[in-house]
Design an enzyme around this catalytic site. Structure first.
Site, PDB file in Angstrom:
ATOM      1  N   SER A  16       0.975  -1.076   0.196  1.00 43.75           N
ATOM      2  CA  SER A  16       0.078  -0.088  -0.101  1.00 43.75           C
ATOM      3  C   SER A  16       0.926   1.554  -0.015  1.00 43.75           C
ATOM      4  CB  SER A  16      -1.075  -0.029   1.145  1.00 43.75           C
ATOM      5  OG  SER A  16      -2.047  -1.120   0.968  1.00 43.75           O
ATOM      6  N   LYS A  65      -9.135  -6.805  10.112  1.00 46.57           N
ATOM      7  CA  LYS A  65     -10.373  -6.335   9.425  1.00 46.57           C
ATOM      8  C   LYS A  65     -11.550  -6.434  10.243  1.00 46.57           C
ATOM      9  CE  LYS A  65      -8.579  -6.694   4.718  1.00 46.57           C
ATOM     10  NZ  LYS A  65      -8.635  -6.862   3.309  1.00 46.57           N
ATOM     11  N   ASN A  86     -11.798  -2.463   6.157  1.00 49.68           N
ATOM     12  CA  ASN A  86     -10.281  -2.128   5.505  1.00 49.68           C
ATOM     13  C   ASN A  86      -9.798  -0.637   5.228  1.00 49.68           C
ATOM     14  OD1 ASN A  86     -11.520  -1.149   3.290  1.00 49.68           O
ATOM     15  ND2 ASN A  86     -10.237  -2.188   1.883  1.00 49.68           N
ATOM     16  N   ASP A 101     -12.825  -3.369  -0.620  1.00 53.09           N
ATOM     17  CA  ASP A 101     -12.400  -4.362  -1.201  1.00 53.09           C
ATOM     18  C   ASP A 101     -13.391  -4.973  -2.474  1.00 53.09           C
ATOM     19  OD1 ASP A 101     -10.091  -4.958   0.309  1.00 53.09           O
ATOM     20  OD2 ASP A 101     -11.145  -6.066   1.728  1.00 53.09           O
ATOM     21  N   GLY A 127     -13.437 -20.695  -2.244  1.00 54.91           N
ATOM     22  CA  GLY A 127     -12.876 -20.343  -1.030  1.00 54.91           C
ATOM     23  C   GLY A 127     -14.236 -19.655  -0.275  1.00 54.91           C
ATOM     24  N   GLY A 130     -11.788 -14.721   4.424  1.00 51.53           N
ATOM     25  CA  GLY A 130     -12.075 -13.206   4.428  1.00 51.53           C
ATOM     26  C   GLY A 130     -12.387 -12.658   3.131  1.00 51.53           C
ATOM     27  N   ALA A 131     -11.428 -13.127   2.387  1.00 48.14           N
ATOM     28  CA  ALA A 131     -11.367 -12.324   0.955  1.00 48.14           C
ATOM     29  C   ALA A 131     -12.689 -12.885   0.245  1.00 48.14           C
ATOM     30  CB  ALA A 131     -10.141 -12.867   0.091  1.00 48.14           C
ATOM     31  N   ASN A 151     -15.952 -24.780  -1.204  1.00 51.51           N
ATOM     32  CA  ASN A 151     -14.839 -24.539  -0.241  1.00 51.51           C
ATOM     33  C   ASN A 151     -14.564 -25.969   0.236  1.00 51.51           C
ATOM     34  OD1 ASN A 151     -13.127 -22.903   0.943  1.00 51.51           O
ATOM     35  ND2 ASN A 151     -14.188 -23.272   2.989  1.00 51.51           N
ATOM     36  N   TYR A 218      -2.150 -12.665  -6.199  1.00 48.12           N
ATOM     37  CA  TYR A 218      -1.311 -11.658  -7.235  1.00 48.12           C
ATOM     38  C   TYR A 218       0.236 -12.039  -7.019  1.00 48.12           C
ATOM     39  CZ  TYR A 218      -1.190  -8.449  -3.376  1.00 48.12           C
ATOM     40  OH  TYR A 218      -1.035  -7.897  -2.029  1.00 48.12           O
TER      41      TYR A 218
HETATM   42  P1  ATR Z   1      -8.631 -15.127   3.320  1.00 48.58           P
HETATM   43  O1  ATR Z   1      -8.743 -13.994   4.399  1.00 48.58           O
HETATM   44  O2  ATR Z   1      -7.278 -14.571   2.663  1.00 48.58           O
HETATM   45  O3  ATR Z   1      -9.419 -15.288   2.398  1.00 48.58           O
HETATM   46  P2  ATR Z   1      -8.740 -17.515   4.770  1.00 48.58           P
HETATM   47  O4  ATR Z   1      -9.641 -16.667   5.511  1.00 48.58           O
HETATM   48  O5  ATR Z   1      -7.667 -18.011   5.701  1.00 48.58           O
HETATM   49  O6  ATR Z   1      -7.940 -16.295   4.144  1.00 48.58           O
HETATM   50  O7  ATR Z   1      -8.977 -18.613   3.728  1.00 48.58           O
HETATM   51  C1  ATR Z   1      -8.402 -19.169   2.851  1.00 48.58           C
HETATM   52  C2  ATR Z   1      -9.078 -19.848   2.071  1.00 48.58           C
HETATM   53  O8  ATR Z   1      -8.317 -20.734   1.130  1.00 48.58           O
HETATM   54  C3  ATR Z   1     -10.262 -20.745   2.589  1.00 48.58           C
HETATM   55  O9  ATR Z   1     -11.382 -20.907   1.773  1.00 48.58           O
HETATM   56  C4  ATR Z   1      -9.497 -22.256   2.569  1.00 48.58           C
HETATM   57  O10 ATR Z   1     -10.303 -23.123   2.887  1.00 48.58           O
HETATM   58  P3  ATR Z   1     -10.792 -23.671   4.396  1.00 48.58           P
HETATM   59  O11 ATR Z   1     -11.806 -22.995   4.601  1.00 48.58           O
HETATM   60  O12 ATR Z   1     -11.424 -25.201   4.164  1.00 48.58           O
HETATM   61  O13 ATR Z   1      -9.645 -23.600   5.265  1.00 48.58           O
HETATM   62  C5  ATR Z   1      -8.810 -22.177   1.472  1.00 48.58           C
HETATM   63  N1  ATR Z   1      -7.644 -22.931   1.444  1.00 48.58           N
HETATM   64  C6  ATR Z   1      -6.300 -22.832   1.862  1.00 48.58           C
HETATM   65  N2  ATR Z   1      -5.632 -23.589   1.569  1.00 48.58           N
HETATM   66  C7  ATR Z   1      -6.342 -24.783   0.989  1.00 48.58           C
HETATM   67  C8  ATR Z   1      -6.147 -26.111   0.284  1.00 48.58           C
HETATM   68  N3  ATR Z   1      -5.016 -26.755   0.556  1.00 48.58           N
HETATM   69  N4  ATR Z   1      -7.177 -26.727  -0.452  1.00 48.58           N
HETATM   70  C9  ATR Z   1      -8.404 -26.045  -0.475  1.00 48.58           C
HETATM   71  N5  ATR Z   1      -8.742 -24.867   0.060  1.00 48.58           N
HETATM   72  C10 ATR Z   1      -7.841 -24.168   0.820  1.00 48.58           C
END
Ligand code: ATR
Length: 279
Positions: A16, A65, A86, A101, A127, A130-131, A151, A218
């Protein structure tokens, strides 16, 4: 002199300052934007001091956040729905929290794909962290007919349905490929594909050729997920655009100028990620 910063823990790798520093110079504004490490135990004290701190506001990044949302007044309905902040700014000596975001995500798509529109379309989001929350909220606000959220942990996708309603369709990870038919937009919000992580590994053979594919990862700029989608003939948008576009409203709130996301800024940050980057 107007000052702003980004708070997080850790914060050393935040890009940032590069973005806001570019705009401060570009618009000749007497201001600063710095990184400020704030550990979770110090967050409440930081927020209590914000109105007297000499800062016009700040960005908020991981892991704060959601905690910040619970500690400040949300500035708008979209932020209330999201439950995450954010961007903080001051009004009448009081800190307000907002979230940019979602608009960063949509504006990045709209600037890369002229005429981008997902009203009444089906989208798939990989997924449910948070994102994903911000991305799903933004897609629904654009009027999508449904958002399939695939997910690894199904309960987290189900929580998104509880938060945002029946247009969210939770799905187990292994069935994602089969449900790609009729999707106009496919988004990776997982950490898969990031440097050092396993790849997304989704079979995209059922994805319509007209669908747009985007990744919020990214690092690297061109993830294998995007390379694979491009090879199939889908239009792709990289994750850097979201990072750049989410910064716009904070800059405008603190420094009073709505900045442009230019190719020059994109390339500056792209080279910071990958010194060999070439447009
Ligand atoms: P962010 O805030 O960046 O979204 P997060 O809240 O930790 O980070 O979320 C990470 C995401 O990546 C989640 O959807 C996670 O799946 P889970 O909810 O089952 O943990 C997903 N993720 C991370 N590693 C993974 C893997 N090896 N296979 C499948 N999904 C994965």
């Amino acid at each position: 002199m107007i000052n702003a910063c980004v708070i997080g823990w850790p914060i050393a790798h935040s890009r940032s300052p590069l973005i806001h520093g570019y705009w401060l110079k570009q618009y000749g504004i007497d201001g600063s934007y710095t990184r400020r490490p704030v550990e979770p135990a110090s967050l409440a004290a930081f927020l209590a001091d914000l109105p007297q701190s000499g800062l016009a506001g700040c960005n908020v990044t991981l892991p704060h956040k959601e905690a910040v949302f619970g500690l400040v007044t949300p500035a708008d309905a979209s932020t209330k729905r999201l439950g995450a902040v954010n961007t903080l700014f001051l009004r009448d000596g009081h800190a307000l929290g907002t979230n940019t975001d979602g608009e960063g995500f949509i504006n990045s798509l709209q600037s890369s794909v002229p005429g981008f529109n997902i009203t009444n379309e089906r989208a798939m989001v990989l997924g449910a962290g948070g994102a994903s929350l911000a991305v799903v909220n933004a897609i629904l606000e654009q009027g999508a007919s449904e958002v399939v959220v695939a997910n690894r942990t199904l309960e987290k996708a189900e929580q998104l349905r509880q938060r945002f309603g029946p247009k969210v369709l939770p799905l187990v990870w292994d069935e994602a490929g089969d449900q790609l038919t009729e999707c106009g937009l496919l988004v990776n919000t997982t950490s898969l594909g990031m440097k050092g992580q396993p790849e997304v590994g989704l079979n995209m053979s059922r994805l319509p050729a007209e669908a747009i594919v985007t990744d919020i990862v990214y690092t690297p700029l061109r993830t294998k997920f995007l390379v694979d989608a491009t090879a199939r003939g889908n239009r792709t948008v990289d994750g850097l655009g979201m990072l750049l576009h989410q910064a716009v409203r904070g800059f405008s709130l603190w420094f009073g100028v709505t900045p442009q996301v230019t190719d020059e800024l994109h390339d500056l940050v792209a080279r910071d990620i990958d010194p060999d980057y070439k447009r």
